[in-house]
Design a protein around this motif. Structure first.
Motif, PDB file in Angstrom:
ATOM      1  N   LEU A 116      33.279  45.349  40.962  1.00 42.13           N
ATOM      2  CA  LEU A 116      33.574  44.203  41.840  1.00 42.13           C
ATOM      3  C   LEU A 116      32.322  43.367  42.077  1.00 42.13           C
ATOM      4  O   LEU A 116      32.374  42.136  42.074  1.00 42.13           O
ATOM      5  CB  LEU A 116      34.156  44.697  43.173  1.00 42.13           C
ATOM      6  N   ALA A 117      31.189  44.035  42.252  1.00 43.68           N
ATOM      7  CA  ALA A 117      29.928  43.318  42.465  1.00 43.68           C
ATOM      8  C   ALA A 117      29.585  42.497  41.228  1.00 43.68           C
ATOM      9  O   ALA A 117      29.119  41.348  41.324  1.00 43.68           O
ATOM     10  CB  ALA A 117      28.807  44.304  42.784  1.00 43.68           C
ATOM     11  N   GLU A 118      29.827  43.090  40.069  1.00 40.52           N
ATOM     12  CA  GLU A 118      29.584  42.401  38.795  1.00 40.52           C
ATOM     13  C   GLU A 118      30.457  41.133  38.706  1.00 40.52           C
ATOM     14  O   GLU A 118      29.987  40.069  38.322  1.00 40.52           O
ATOM     15  CB  GLU A 118      29.952  43.399  37.688  1.00 40.52           C
ATOM     16  N   LEU A 119      31.718  41.275  39.094  1.00 45.58           N
ATOM     17  CA  LEU A 119      32.648  40.132  39.022  1.00 45.58           C
ATOM     18  C   LEU A 119      32.298  39.077  40.068  1.00 45.58           C
ATOM     19  O   LEU A 119      32.544  37.890  39.881  1.00 45.58           O
ATOM     20  CB  LEU A 119      34.093  40.617  39.218  1.00 45.58           C
ATOM     21  N   ASP A 120      31.731  39.545  41.162  1.00 55.49           N
ATOM     22  CA  ASP A 120      31.364  38.640  42.245  1.00 55.49           C
ATOM     23  C   ASP A 120      30.195  37.739  41.845  1.00 55.49           C
ATOM     24  O   ASP A 120      30.042  36.638  42.373  1.00 55.49           O
ATOM     25  CB  ASP A 120      30.982  39.472  43.476  1.00 55.49           C
ATOM     26  N   THR A 128      29.062  39.834  31.277  1.00 56.86           N
ATOM     27  CA  THR A 128      29.803  40.504  32.356  1.00 56.86           C
ATOM     28  C   THR A 128      30.578  41.708  31.803  1.00 56.86           C
ATOM     29  O   THR A 128      30.536  42.802  32.361  1.00 56.86           O
ATOM     30  CB  THR A 128      30.803  39.516  33.004  1.00 56.86           C
ATOM     31  N   LEU A 129      31.260  41.479  30.679  1.00 58.64           N
ATOM     32  CA  LEU A 129      32.069  42.560  30.102  1.00 58.64           C
ATOM     33  C   LEU A 129      31.193  43.717  29.625  1.00 58.64           C
ATOM     34  O   LEU A 129      31.587  44.879  29.711  1.00 58.64           O
ATOM     35  CB  LEU A 129      32.917  42.030  28.943  1.00 58.64           C
ATOM     36  N   LYS A 130      30.011  43.388  29.171  1.00 63.03           N
ATOM     37  CA  LYS A 130      29.109  44.432  28.708  1.00 63.03           C
ATOM     38  C   LYS A 130      28.671  45.309  29.892  1.00 63.03           C
ATOM     39  O   LYS A 130      28.636  46.536  29.787  1.00 63.03           O
ATOM     40  CB  LYS A 130      27.894  43.808  28.024  1.00 63.03           C
ATOM     41  N   SER A 131      28.365  44.656  31.018  1.00 61.87           N
ATOM     42  CA  SER A 131      27.988  45.428  32.212  1.00 61.87           C
ATOM     43  C   SER A 131      29.138  46.322  32.658  1.00 61.87           C
ATOM     44  O   SER A 131      28.932  47.500  33.010  1.00 61.87           O
ATOM     45  CB  SER A 131      27.642  44.500  33.371  1.00 61.87           C
ATOM     46  N   ILE A 132      30.347  45.771  32.645  1.00 66.38           N
ATOM     47  CA  ILE A 132      31.507  46.550  33.094  1.00 66.38           C
ATOM     48  C   ILE A 132      31.739  47.744  32.161  1.00 66.38           C
ATOM     49  O   ILE A 132      31.978  48.864  32.611  1.00 66.38           O
ATOM     50  CB  ILE A 132      32.764  45.651  33.187  1.00 66.38           C
ATOM     51  N   SER A 133      31.611  47.515  30.858  1.00 63.59           N
ATOM     52  CA  SER A 133      31.744  48.621  29.896  1.00 63.59           C
ATOM     53  C   SER A 133      30.737  49.724  30.186  1.00 63.59           C
ATOM     54  O   SER A 133      31.056  50.906  30.085  1.00 63.59           O
ATOM     55  CB  SER A 133      31.508  48.132  28.470  1.00 63.59           C
ATOM     56  N   GLY A 134      29.521  49.302  30.518  1.00 60.63           N
ATOM     57  CA  GLY A 134      28.470  50.276  30.820  1.00 60.63           C
ATOM     58  C   GLY A 134      28.836  51.116  32.040  1.00 60.63           C
ATOM     59  O   GLY A 134      28.672  52.342  32.027  1.00 60.63           O
TER      60      GLY A 134
END
Ligand SMILES: [Zn+2]
Length: 270
Positions: free
Chosen positions: A28-32, A47-53
């Motif tokens: 959520l923080a990443e999306l924010d 963003t997607l790379k961070s979420i995958s991580g």
């Protein structure tokens, strides 16, 4: 007969739920951080790379949790048999001698793999949904920027932001169409699996001692389980006597349902 401790996995399952909760917070923080008024493909990739991580870290942690905790439930099930059959005189003695027989060895390995696969499906679902939401946010943001100036000032940025957040928090839809938050769903999955593993290990250990019957535990249940407290079951289909099996009771949906805390203790003669 020494008292059989009631299985309780609140502490462990809370730990697992916390792993999910913290990963979801991080996502959520990443999306924010996304600038939805100017969301470009390159930003979306980052963003997607961070979420995958975040999700692959979560997969690693939850797989390790399962490997450590599911076998514990099996051991508790074996302790139940050892105490119920008075093979051991105390919990600590039972814990000392509890060991996985061949059947339990295979059952525990399968239960660990199953549970890990179920949890993996949860993170895959989150991954799929955030990917779709991020892609949509990019095109919405581009459309917004094209239309700006010609189409008044209606801000869609809030809608885009909300859609991004919802992709993570609205959660999993199960086979019966019920909606679960990822952390609640994963907690339910492991809690249910630990109890099943407990019952199966208990059964396999009892049968290994030539014992084919068991009595269902009682704790004053108020749901449909109450109809089965104290009931005698048989641990193998071909044991003589008109008793239901664990599987047949489970199939009724009345008892041994998800999150059910009922277990059974082996008895030599019903
Ligand atoms: Zn129950």
């Amino acid at each position: 007969m020494p008292q059989v401790p009631e299985p309780n996995y609140d502490y462990q399952t809370d730990q697992l739920a916390a792993l999910y909760q913290s990963a979801i917070q991080d996502i959520l923080a990443e999306l924010d951080r996304v600038d939805v008024s100017n969301f470009q493909r390159a930003n979306a990739t980052a963003t997607l790379k961070s979420i995958s991580g975040i999700l692959s870290e979560l997969n690693k942690e939850s797989a390790a949790w399962v490997k450590e905790n599911v076998p514990k439930a099996a051991k508790d099930g074996i302790v139940n048999t050892l105490l119920s059959l008075e093979v051991a005189a105390s919990v600590s003695e039972a814990q000392k001698i509890a060991a996985f027989n061949e059947v339990n060895d295979a059952m525990v390995a399968a239960a660990v793999a199953d549970t890990q696969a179920d949890l993996l499906a949860v993170t895959q679902n989150v991954d799929r949904k955030t990917r779709a939401a991020v892609r949509k946010a990019v095109s919405d943001s581009m459309r917004y920027n094209m239309a700006r100036g010609t189409n008044g000032r209606r801000s869609i940025t809030e809608d885009v932001r909300k859609a991004l957040q919802n992709s993570v928090t609205t959660g999993i839809i199960d086979a019966r169409g019920r909606r679960w938050k990822p952390e609640v769903y994963s907690e339910m999955v492991v809690r249910t699996k630990m109890m099943e593993t407990y019952r199966e290990a208990n059964t396999n250990e009892a049968v290994g001692h030539g014992v084919y019957y068991a009595q269902i535990s009682s704790h004053g249940a108020t749901d449909l389980c109450r109809n089965h407290e104290g009931q005698i079951i048989k641990l193998t289909e071909d044991a003589p006597g008109n008793y239901p099996t664990y599987e047949s009771l489970k199939a009724t949906g009345e008892i041994f349902h998800p999150r059910c805390k009922h277990v059974f203790s082996p008895i030599r003669n019903p």
